[in-house]
Design an enzyme around this catalytic site. Structure first.
Site, PDB file in Angstrom:
ATOM      1  N   ASN A   1       0.836  -1.215   0.000  1.00 17.09           N
ATOM      2  CA  ASN A   1       0.000   0.000   0.000  1.00 17.09           C
ATOM      3  C   ASN A   1       0.865   1.258   0.000  1.00 17.09           C
ATOM      4  O   ASN A   1       0.526   2.244  -0.647  1.00 17.09           O
ATOM      5  CB  ASN A   1      -0.958  -0.008   1.191  1.00 17.09           C
TER       6      ASN A   1
ATOM      7  N   MET B   1       1.205  -2.479  12.311  1.00 13.07           N
ATOM      8  CA  MET B   1       0.627  -3.531  13.148  1.00 13.07           C
ATOM      9  C   MET B   1       0.720  -3.270  14.658  1.00 13.07           C
ATOM     10  O   MET B   1       0.789  -4.213  15.442  1.00 13.07           O
ATOM     11  CB  MET B   1       1.279  -4.882  12.811  1.00 13.07           C
ATOM     12  N   ARG B   2       0.753  -2.005  15.058  1.00 17.91           N
ATOM     13  CA  ARG B   2       0.706  -1.679  16.488  1.00 17.91           C
ATOM     14  C   ARG B   2      -0.595  -0.982  16.788  1.00 17.91           C
ATOM     15  O   ARG B   2      -1.017  -0.103  16.022  1.00 17.91           O
ATOM     16  CB  ARG B   2       1.846  -0.713  16.891  1.00 17.91           C
TER      17      ARG B   2
ATOM     18  N   LEU C   1      -2.580   1.790  18.523  1.00 19.22           N
ATOM     19  CA  LEU C   1      -2.190   3.116  19.001  1.00 19.22           C
ATOM     20  C   LEU C   1      -3.120   3.526  20.147  1.00 19.22           C
ATOM     21  O   LEU C   1      -4.321   3.234  20.123  1.00 19.22           O
ATOM     22  CB  LEU C   1      -2.275   4.122  17.851  1.00 19.22           C
TER      23      LEU C   1
ATOM     24  N   ASN D   1      -6.461   5.001   7.934  1.00 20.95           N
ATOM     25  CA  ASN D   1      -5.992   3.609   7.899  1.00 20.95           C
ATOM     26  C   ASN D   1      -6.654   2.893   6.732  1.00 20.95           C
ATOM     27  O   ASN D   1      -7.724   3.284   6.282  1.00 20.95           O
ATOM     28  CB  ASN D   1      -6.387   2.920   9.219  1.00 20.95           C
TER      29      ASN D   1
ATOM     30  N   HIS E   1      -8.047  -0.975   5.677  1.00 15.99           N
ATOM     31  CA  HIS E   1      -8.400  -2.253   6.290  1.00 15.99           C
ATOM     32  C   HIS E   1      -9.008  -3.154   5.221  1.00 15.99           C
ATOM     33  O   HIS E   1      -9.856  -2.702   4.448  1.00 15.99           O
ATOM     34  CB  HIS E   1      -9.400  -2.020   7.432  1.00 15.99           C
TER      35      HIS E   1
ATOM     36  N   GLU F   1     -11.102   3.221  19.006  1.00 14.50           N
ATOM     37  CA  GLU F   1     -11.553   1.833  18.857  1.00 14.50           C
ATOM     38  C   GLU F   1     -10.907   1.229  17.614  1.00 14.50           C
ATOM     39  O   GLU F   1     -10.846   1.896  16.565  1.00 14.50           O
ATOM     40  CB  GLU F   1     -13.075   1.865  18.702  1.00 14.50           C
TER      41      GLU F   1
ATOM     42  N   GLU G   1      -7.263  -2.339  -2.771  1.00 17.26           N
ATOM     43  CA  GLU G   1      -6.627  -1.479  -1.755  1.00 17.26           C
ATOM     44  C   GLU G   1      -5.709  -0.475  -2.436  1.00 17.26           C
ATOM     45  O   GLU G   1      -5.660   0.699  -2.085  1.00 17.26           O
ATOM     46  CB  GLU G   1      -5.815  -2.326  -0.766  1.00 17.26           C
TER      47      GLU G   1
HETATM   48  C1  GRF Z   1      -3.122  -4.679   3.941  1.00 20.76           C
HETATM   49  O1  GRF Z   1      -3.975  -5.724   3.631  1.00 20.76           O
HETATM   50  C2  GRF Z   1      -3.831  -3.620   4.740  1.00 20.76           C
HETATM   51  O2  GRF Z   1      -5.182  -3.482   4.385  1.00 20.76           O
HETATM   52  C3  GRF Z   1      -3.713  -4.138   6.151  1.00 20.76           C
HETATM   53  O3  GRF Z   1      -2.432  -4.710   6.212  1.00 20.76           O
HETATM   54  C4  GRF Z   1      -2.014  -5.111   4.907  1.00 20.76           C
HETATM   55  C5  GRF Z   1      -0.716  -4.416   4.640  1.00 20.76           C
HETATM   56  O4  GRF Z   1      -0.153  -4.815   3.427  1.00 20.76           O
HETATM   57  N1  GRF Z   1      -3.969  -3.103   7.111  1.00 20.76           N
HETATM   58  P1  GRF Z   1       1.054  -3.980   2.804  1.00 20.76           P
HETATM   59  O5  GRF Z   1       2.160  -3.945   3.836  1.00 20.76           O
HETATM   60  O6  GRF Z   1       0.547  -2.614   2.474  1.00 20.76           O
HETATM   61  O7  GRF Z   1       1.454  -4.743   1.569  1.00 20.76           O
END
Ligand code: GRF
Length: 217
Positions: free
Chosen positions: A16, A92-93, A95, A109, A111, A145, A176
């Site tokens: 992303n 992946m933390r 906050l 963000n 998702h 949340e 995405e």
């Molecule tokens: C993606 O699927 C995003 O939606 C999620 O974590 C993944 C991250 O993938 N939050 P990348 O590191 O952007 O390839």
């Protein structure tokens, strides 16, 4: 007009991030990435940023005694770049409320589900298990949340009968990479306004018809 300055927070692969880097490489795109920060030292996304000539930093949560000191260090690094918007891209933390509130309406963000369905982890496995006919992805403003907050853009994809988590995740990921740059553009151009729990969009084209899965009667 001045470009919107972005800080992108990552923990891993950074696909992303790459979609944002690619968008920002276009002359008429209204945002620029001023810094990429990872909480994981070897994250592959860091190399993607370096290749694009974007400054990188590592704030490794493991080297801090608690969340408060980790986030204080993170904020110091972010403040150096004075971004107008923070983009979480596979960060992946969790906050803290305090951190999120400091950046309220300036942190978004992505998702991999159609929120508010399937918050949390193992989304694609769960979507298949539940038998939904559509899944997708969401870019949203961050609220304390987890996976909550006003929705800016969503894309829907069909769940096909032979899908496993991997094939569904690949289909979602492709979308995405379209919606994150779109959401940032809408914000940068002042076309996305947070009103209560919703985002009002201005001057956008809307789809007309419904989607069916399966398609035939
Ligand atoms: C993606 O699927 C995003 O939606 C999620 O974590 C993944 C991250 O993938 N939050 P990348 O590191 O952007 O390839």
């Amino acid at each position: 007009m001045a470009k919107l300055k972005l800080t992108v927070l990552i923990s891993g692969r950074g696909s992303n991030l790459q979609s944002l880097l690619d968008a920002c490489a276009l002359e008429d795109y209204p945002a620029e990435i001023v810094q990429v920060i990872s909480n994981v030292p070897g994250a592959a996304g860091l190399e993607k940023a370096r290749k694009a000539g974007v400054p990188t930093a590592v704030v490794d949560h493991k080297t801090f005694p608690d969340r408060i000191s980790f986030e204080a260090a993170l904020n110091t690094v972010i403040d150096d770049a004075a971004p107008g918007l923070i983009c979480l891209a596979g960060f992946m933390r969790l906050l803290s409320d305090a951190f999120v509130n400091v950046w309220r309406d300036r942190i978004i963000n992505i998702h991999p589900s159609l929120l508010p369905a399937f918050r949390g982890l193992n989304i694609h496995e769960r979507a298949i298990e539940e038998g939904v006919r559509f899944s997708g992805c969401t870019v949203h403003y961050v609220r304390p949340e987890m996976d909550d907050g006003p929705i800016i853009v969503q894309a829907a994809v069909p769940v096909l009968k032979d899908d496993d988590a991997e094939s569904l995740s690949a289909r979602v990921l492709e979308q995405e990479h379209r919606i994150y740059p779109l959401a940032v553009r809408l914000i940068a151009e002042g076309r996305a306004r947070v009103t209560g729990a919703r985002v009002l969009l201005e001057d956008v084209a809307e789809p007309e018809k419904s989607l069916l899965n399966p398609c035939q009667n």
